[in-house]
Design a protein around this motif. Structure first.
Motif, short mmCIF file in Angstrom:
data_model
loop_
_atom_site.label_atom_id
_atom_site.label_comp_id
_atom_site.label_asym_id
_atom_site.label_seq_id
_atom_site.Cartn_x
_atom_site.Cartn_y
_atom_site.Cartn_z
N ALA A 33 -10.56 2.41 -1.04
CA ALA A 33 -9.15 2.22 -1.36
C ALA A 33 -8.81 0.76 -1.02
O ALA A 33 -9.13 0.29 0.06
N MET A 34 -8.18 0.09 -1.95
CA MET A 34 -7.92 -1.34 -1.80
C MET A 34 -6.42 -1.63 -1.86
O MET A 34 -5.68 -0.97 -2.60
N SER A 35 -6.00 -2.65 -1.13
CA SER A 35 -4.60 -3.01 -1.12
C SER A 35 -4.43 -4.51 -0.92
O SER A 35 -5.35 -5.19 -0.47
N TRP A 36 -3.24 -4.95 -1.24
CA TRP A 36 -2.79 -6.30 -0.89
C TRP A 36 -1.61 -6.16 0.08
O TRP A 36 -0.69 -5.37 -0.17
N TYR A 37 -1.67 -6.94 1.14
CA TYR A 37 -0.57 -7.04 2.10
C TYR A 37 -0.11 -8.50 2.12
O TYR A 37 -0.81 -9.40 1.65
N ARG A 38 1.05 -8.72 2.69
CA ARG A 38 1.52 -10.09 2.89
C ARG A 38 2.28 -10.19 4.19
O ARG A 38 2.83 -9.21 4.69
N GLN A 39 2.30 -11.41 4.72
CA GLN A 39 3.05 -11.67 5.95
C GLN A 39 3.73 -13.02 5.83
O GLN A 39 3.07 -14.05 5.68
N ALA A 40 5.05 -12.98 5.89
CA ALA A 40 5.85 -14.19 5.85
C ALA A 40 6.09 -14.66 7.29
O ALA A 40 6.03 -13.85 8.22
N PRO A 41 6.40 -15.94 7.48
CA PRO A 41 6.64 -16.45 8.83
C PRO A 41 7.75 -15.67 9.54
O PRO A 41 8.82 -15.45 8.97
N GLY A 42 7.45 -15.22 10.76
CA GLY A 42 8.44 -14.50 11.54
C GLY A 42 8.65 -13.06 11.15
O GLY A 42 9.53 -12.39 11.71
N VAL A 48 2.05 -4.72 -0.09
CA VAL A 48 2.56 -5.20 -1.37
C VAL A 48 2.17 -4.24 -2.49
O VAL A 48 3.01 -3.81 -3.28
N ALA A 49 0.89 -3.90 -2.56
CA ALA A 49 0.41 -3.02 -3.63
C ALA A 49 -0.91 -2.40 -3.20
O ALA A 49 -1.68 -3.02 -2.46
N GLY A 50 -1.15 -1.19 -3.68
CA GLY A 50 -2.40 -0.51 -3.36
C GLY A 50 -2.96 0.21 -4.57
O GLY A 50 -2.21 0.54 -5.51
N CYS A 96 -6.11 -9.35 1.59
CA CYS A 96 -6.84 -8.27 0.94
C CYS A 96 -7.26 -7.26 2.01
O CYS A 96 -7.69 -7.65 3.11
N TYR A 97 -7.11 -5.97 1.69
CA TYR A 97 -7.43 -4.89 2.63
C TYR A 97 -8.29 -3.86 1.93
O TYR A 97 -8.06 -3.54 0.76
N ALA A 98 -9.26 -3.34 2.66
CA ALA A 98 -10.12 -2.29 2.12
C ALA A 98 -10.30 -1.19 3.16
O ALA A 98 -10.41 -1.46 4.35
N ARG A 99 -10.33 0.06 2.69
CA ARG A 99 -10.67 1.18 3.54
C ARG A 99 -11.85 1.89 2.90
O ARG A 99 -11.75 2.40 1.78
N SER A 100 -12.95 1.89 3.63
CA SER A 100 -14.17 2.48 3.09
C SER A 100 -13.96 3.96 2.74
O SER A 100 -13.36 4.71 3.51
N GLY A 101 -14.47 4.35 1.58
CA GLY A 101 -14.34 5.73 1.16
C GLY A 101 -15.22 6.69 1.94
O GLY A 101 -14.94 7.89 2.01
N SER A 102 -16.27 6.18 2.56
CA SER A 102 -17.21 7.06 3.28
C SER A 102 -16.91 7.12 4.77
O SER A 102 -17.03 8.18 5.39
#
Length: 118
Positions: A33-42, A48-50, A96-102
């Motif tokens: 399972a893959m996603s995008w995260y973001r972090q703005a200052p403070g 963001v999306a998965g 970029c974020y990933a969670r292994s399926g196994s």
């Protein structure tokens, strides 16, 4: 060794577009399972999306719905984020974020800076 390497960030004017890429290696990309995260200052890091590994079901933060599109190419082990109609409030480091399926082990990339400014 697991690697998630983001690219495609940069400076863009409001209303512009960017496409982020995340090249993955070291795990079975097609079952993750893959996603995008973001972090703005403070601010805290936010989803963001998965995209799920089964059925390619997608989910988006309300703030980006209709403007961003997440996709993956299993043959290239690459995750994408197409970002359109960018706004100054989209300025952040995108991860970029990933969670292994196994194993359900989680992995993070190093991040790529997106700056939306005139």
């Amino acid at each position: 060794q697991v690697q998630l390497v983001e690219s495609g960030g940069g400076l863009v004017q409001p209303g512009g577009s960017l496409r982020l890429s995340c090249a993955a290696s070291g795990f079975t990309f097609s079952s993750a399972a893959m996603s995008w995260y973001r972090q703005a200052p403070g601010k805290e890091r936010e989803l963001v999306a998965g995209i799920l590994n089964i059925g390619f079901k997608r989910n988006y933060a309300d703030s980006v719905k209709g403007r961003f599109f997440i996709s993956k190419d299993n043959a290239k082990s690459t995750l994408y984020l197409q970002m359109n109609s960018l706004k100054p409030e989209d300025t952040a480091v995108y991860y970029c974020y990933a969670r292994s399926g196994s194993s359900n082990i989680e992995y993070w990339g190093q991040g790529t800076q997106v700056t939306v400014s005139s």
